[in-house]
Scaffold this active site. Sequence first.
Site, short mmCIF file in Angstrom:
data_model
loop_
_atom_site.label_atom_id
_atom_site.label_comp_id
_atom_site.label_asym_id
_atom_site.label_seq_id
_atom_site.Cartn_x
_atom_site.Cartn_y
_atom_site.Cartn_z
CE1 TYR A 186 10.36 48.69 23.18
CE2 TYR A 186 8.88 47.59 21.65
CZ TYR A 186 9.12 48.17 22.88
OH TYR A 186 8.12 48.24 23.80
CB ALA A 187 14.57 50.44 15.09
CG ASN A 188 16.13 52.25 19.93
OD1 ASN A 188 16.13 53.30 19.34
ND2 ASN A 188 15.05 51.72 20.47
CG HIS B 132 12.97 49.80 25.31
ND1 HIS B 132 13.82 50.08 24.27
CD2 HIS B 132 12.24 50.93 25.51
CE1 HIS B 132 13.62 51.31 23.85
NE2 HIS B 132 12.67 51.86 24.59
CG ASP C 217 13.25 54.05 17.70
OD1 ASP C 217 13.23 55.00 18.51
OD2 ASP C 217 12.86 52.91 18.01
CG HIS D 26 39.28 49.68 22.75
ND1 HIS D 26 40.07 49.03 23.66
CD2 HIS D 26 38.37 48.77 22.31
CE1 HIS D 26 39.66 47.78 23.78
NE2 HIS D 26 38.63 47.61 22.96
#
Length: 126
Positions: A115-117, A93, A28, A20
């Site tokens: 920016y595919a994070n 970012h 990316d 947890h």
Amino acid sequence: MKKAGILNRHLAGALAELGHGDGVLVCDAGMPIPAGPRVVDLAFRAGVPSFAEVLDGLLAELVVEGATAAQELRGPNRALLEGHFRDLELVPHERLKELSAGARLVVRTGEARPYANVLLRCGVFF
């Protein structure tokens, strides 16, 4: 041998160790990987596996109570995240890169769109 779910032994093992509040950065191919977190690098070729494929697989196995992404994210990957996370937190970012240093696990995809994070925060099933 497992017959379903995540078959990659390194990733399956790393997921089993999460608790947890732990952070999981799904990123990316171009995201700088911070020193410290365990890294499972799934990147094979540009776009393979995609951010969407990896995220969907992870969400099928993890309880996630929150997610943070870069406000610069656009297009299909933004729609994907907003579809999964009603309360998606968006930060610059540069801030996401700072936050990723505190992740327990980094899963690098072959995604070639910028920016595919997303930084996932693990929850509990009870």
